[in-house]
Design a protein around this motif. Structure first.
Motif, short mmCIF file in Angstrom:
data_model
loop_
_atom_site.label_atom_id
_atom_site.label_comp_id
_atom_site.label_asym_id
_atom_site.label_seq_id
_atom_site.Cartn_x
_atom_site.Cartn_y
_atom_site.Cartn_z
N TYR A 305 2.64 3.07 3.60
CA TYR A 305 1.87 2.19 2.73
C TYR A 305 2.13 2.60 1.29
O TYR A 305 2.61 3.71 1.01
CB TYR A 305 0.36 2.28 3.04
CG TYR A 305 -0.17 3.68 3.12
CD1 TYR A 305 -0.58 4.37 1.98
CD2 TYR A 305 -0.26 4.34 4.35
CE1 TYR A 305 -1.06 5.67 2.06
CE2 TYR A 305 -0.74 5.65 4.43
CZ TYR A 305 -1.13 6.30 3.29
OH TYR A 305 -1.59 7.59 3.37
N ALA A 306 1.84 1.69 0.36
CA ALA A 306 2.03 1.98 -1.06
C ALA A 306 0.90 2.86 -1.58
O ALA A 306 -0.22 2.81 -1.08
CB ALA A 306 2.10 0.68 -1.85
N PHE A 307 1.19 3.66 -2.58
CA PHE A 307 0.21 4.58 -3.15
C PHE A 307 -0.29 4.07 -4.49
O PHE A 307 0.48 3.50 -5.27
CB PHE A 307 0.82 5.97 -3.33
CG PHE A 307 1.44 6.52 -2.08
CD1 PHE A 307 0.65 6.91 -1.01
CD2 PHE A 307 2.81 6.63 -1.96
CE1 PHE A 307 1.20 7.40 0.14
CE2 PHE A 307 3.38 7.14 -0.80
CZ PHE A 307 2.57 7.52 0.25
N PRO A 308 -1.57 4.28 -4.79
CA PRO A 308 -2.09 3.81 -6.08
C PRO A 308 -1.52 4.57 -7.26
O PRO A 308 -1.50 4.07 -8.38
CB PRO A 308 -3.60 4.02 -5.96
CG PRO A 308 -3.77 5.08 -4.91
CD PRO A 308 -2.63 4.87 -3.95
N ARG A 309 -1.05 5.80 -7.02
CA ARG A 309 -0.41 6.56 -8.10
C ARG A 309 0.67 7.44 -7.47
O ARG A 309 0.57 7.83 -6.31
CB ARG A 309 -1.42 7.42 -8.87
CG ARG A 309 -2.16 8.44 -8.02
CD ARG A 309 -3.07 9.30 -8.89
NE ARG A 309 -4.15 8.54 -9.46
CZ ARG A 309 -5.34 8.37 -8.85
NH1 ARG A 309 -5.56 8.90 -7.65
NH2 ARG A 309 -6.29 7.69 -9.42
N ASN A 310 1.69 7.72 -8.23
CA ASN A 310 2.80 8.52 -7.71
C ASN A 310 3.42 9.31 -8.84
O ASN A 310 3.17 9.04 -10.02
CB ASN A 310 3.85 7.63 -7.03
CG ASN A 310 4.59 8.34 -5.93
OD1 ASN A 310 4.70 9.57 -5.93
ND2 ASN A 310 5.13 7.59 -4.97
N HIS A 311 4.26 10.28 -8.49
CA HIS A 311 4.90 11.14 -9.48
C HIS A 311 6.17 10.52 -10.03
O HIS A 311 6.70 10.97 -11.04
CB HIS A 311 5.23 12.50 -8.86
CG HIS A 311 4.04 13.36 -8.60
ND1 HIS A 311 3.91 14.64 -9.08
CD2 HIS A 311 2.90 13.12 -7.92
CE1 HIS A 311 2.76 15.16 -8.70
NE2 HIS A 311 2.14 14.25 -7.98
N TYR A 312 6.69 9.51 -9.36
CA TYR A 312 7.98 8.93 -9.74
C TYR A 312 7.96 7.44 -9.41
O TYR A 312 7.14 6.96 -8.62
CB TYR A 312 9.12 9.62 -8.99
CG TYR A 312 8.90 9.66 -7.50
CD1 TYR A 312 9.19 8.57 -6.69
CD2 TYR A 312 8.38 10.80 -6.89
CE1 TYR A 312 8.96 8.60 -5.32
CE2 TYR A 312 8.15 10.84 -5.52
CZ TYR A 312 8.45 9.74 -4.75
OH TYR A 312 8.22 9.77 -3.40
N LEU A 313 8.87 6.71 -10.02
CA LEU A 313 9.06 5.30 -9.70
C LEU A 313 10.34 5.20 -8.89
O LEU A 313 11.44 5.44 -9.40
CB LEU A 313 9.19 4.48 -10.99
CG LEU A 313 9.26 2.96 -10.79
CD1 LEU A 313 7.98 2.43 -10.18
CD2 LEU A 313 9.55 2.26 -12.12
#
Length: 547
Positions: A305-313
């Motif tokens: 699933y997609a995350f609301p925030r991440n360390h990278y694009l």
């Protein structure tokens, strides 16, 4: 037990009986907690009637961690029972742990009856307090609300798994409802969608061009079939695999392609900065240290699933079924140009970066971790507390499957190893459990040794006893502060263990260590091995592994 008021009338259930039937349908074998005098006793009695055992823990925080471990070990819903006010508040840390470590649990507490709106004693907005660390909540103040309980429990198990809160009242738990009006139909876990075909093609183009790709495996490799798909992809592609702490075992640590742990730290820095493509396989941002992403290689992100925030694009995001995505990526995939001899070199480098033993002298944390892991019984499961001791234990512990090692990385809370070991031992009594903990973490939950003894758990607790908060002390030193507030008074955990009815042995020399560990691992019941360690190497180890 069902009841009826007259012959031939439809059977009726109390709210508590209806509730525990929902638990049983979701695989619950144990309820953990500290009860109050209101609805808790109704639920305990109803659970006992159908063979669900109540485990009386010494604290609510520990109860939540034990329940979360049960969820991880056997996939059943974890259940925590508390009383209102202080009981629920004490459990909040464990609920946060389950939320950030993606564990499906329900925490239950009493609420006041609707007609008791005048009461202030032990009263605060319990649902609101837990709102940031729960996926949903329900108040059962009438039998009419009972049909909504099942969907709430299903929400806890749905991806991403996490806690839900159930507030119950006497009217809701002791009131009656027709049995046939309360069907038990647990929702099946929704199948993950197939990854978009155009995203697969874009990822395949990047895979084909890569000369030095790497894979980072994360906690979502615990999904059914994901670890096997990862192994197939890595071997066909001939690519080194790093794992997060929670992804440990997805590729067996003994596999030649398993390089060690990814922490975005110093140990793996050379390899990460030489790569030209990073494939994250089930990596969840909650596993990563709070530092910027410092790698320039494009990232292909495989996640459920997609995350609301991440360390990278990511350059390409593949969201859906990890196993399906891996199989489609592997179709016609050529082996990467990696020199396989380099895998052994990287693996040896990673191991060396975590090895800070000395010749002779006091017991080092490295020696204890290395010896403790080498002597583990076959098929042992390991739990690891937060703290400096975690670094060498994770280096030397060899996992073969997901969930062979339980560690908190989302919340990274202390006082985790012992309660989680209890939950794991109760959920899967056929496997021995070894909890590796620092003295600080154990002091926060030492009374749970009595819980383990009373519950008949089979586990060993290995204590890195250095009379200090070693991890924070190391950071204090790194920042140039004077050493203040980091040291405990000496504690004899072997004697403490005996006071709780467990076996206890104290180890102060290298010569005693192997024999003490072997004897503890071979013993039935609960044994504490209290090992006096010299913490001086933690400074170098922390700098070496994390940078």
């Amino acid at each position: 037990m069902t009841t009826s008021t007259q012959a031939g009338a439809p059977a009726r259930l109390t709210g508590a009986q209806a509730l525990v039937r929902q638990f049983a349908a979701r695989g619950v074998k144990h309820i953990y907690g500290v009860p109050g005098g209101d609805c808790s006793i109704d639920i305990i009695a109803a659970a006992h009637e159908i063979g669900i055992e109540f485990v009386l823990t010494r604290g609510e925080n520990s109860a939540a961690m034990a329940a979360a471990a049960a969820y991880q070990v056997d996939g059943s819903l974890g259940v925590v029972l508390t009383t209102r006010g202080p009981g629920l508040a004490n459990g909040a840390n464990g609920v946060a742990c389950a939320m950030l470590d993606r564990c499906g649990i329900v925490i239950i507490s009493d609420g006041y009856e609707n007609e008791q709106s005048f009461v202030s004693h032990q009263r605060f907005d319990q649902e609101r307090m837990l709102e940031p660390v729960t996926k949903g909540a329900l108040r059962v103040d009438s039998p009419a609300v009972l049909p909504a309980v099942g969907p709430l429990l299903d929400l806890a198990m749905a991806r991403p798994a996490g806690p839900v809160y159930l507030e119950v009242t006497g009217q809701g738990m002791r009131g009656n409802a027709p049995e046939l009006s309360l069907p038990v139909r647990p929702a099946a876990l929704a199948p993950l969608p197939a990854v978009d075909a155009s995203a697969i093609e874009a990822a395949r183009a990047l895979l084909a061009k890569a000369q030095r790709p790497i894979i980072i495996a994360g906690l979502q490799t615990r999904e059914p079939g994901a670890a096997e798909a990862l192994q197939t992809l890595a071997r066909k592609w001939n690519v080194p695999v790093f794992s997060t702490y929670m992804g440990k075992g997805a590729l067996p640590d003994a596999d030649p392609l398993a390089m060690g742990h990814f922490m975005a730290g110093g140990a793996e820095d050379e390899t990460m900065k030489s790569t030209d493509l990073i494939l994250t396989f089930g990596l969840d941002p909650i596993e990563l240290l709070p530092k910027p992403w410092r790698y320039e290689a494009p990232v292909i992100d495989l996640a459920t699933y997609a995350f609301p925030r991440n360390h990278y694009l990511p350059a390409v995001a593949l969201i859906g079924d990890l196993g399906d995505a891996a199989r489609r990526l592997a179709e016609g995939l050529a082996r990467s140009p990696w020199d396989t001899a380099e895998f052994a070199r990287i693996k040896a480098h990673m191991l060396k970066r975590g090895d800070f033993d000395t010749d002779g002298g006091p017991i080092t944390p490295t020696l204890l971790a290395k010896t403790g892991c080498e002597l583990l019984p076959p098929n042992a499961r390991v739990t690891v507390d937060a703290g400096a001791h975690m670094l060498p234990v994770m280096v030397f512990n060899q996992a073969s499957r997901p969930y062979d090692t339980l560690v908190s990385r989302g919340l990274a809370t202390m006082a985790y190893a012992l309660p989680s070991a209890i939950g794991a031992a109760m959920a899967d009594p056929g496997r021995p459990v070894v909890a590796f903990t620092g003295d600080g973490g154990l002091m926060m939950c030492a009374a749970e040794l009595a819980t383990a003894v009373q519950a008949g758990a089979n586990l060993t607790v290995v204590v890195f006893n250095d009379s200090a908060i070693a991890m924070i002390g190391a950071k204090q030193h790194q920042r140039g502060f004077e050493r203040v507030g980091m040291d405990y008074s000496a504690t004899d955990f072997a004697t403490v263990a005996k006071g709780f009815g467990a076996q206890g042995v104290r180890v102060t020399s290298r010569e005693e260590l192997p024999g003490a560990l072997k004897a503890a691992y071979a013993s039935a019941g609960v044994t504490v091995v209290d090992v006096i360690v010299d913490p001086s190497s933690y400074q170098q180890q922390l700098r070496s592994l994390r940078g």
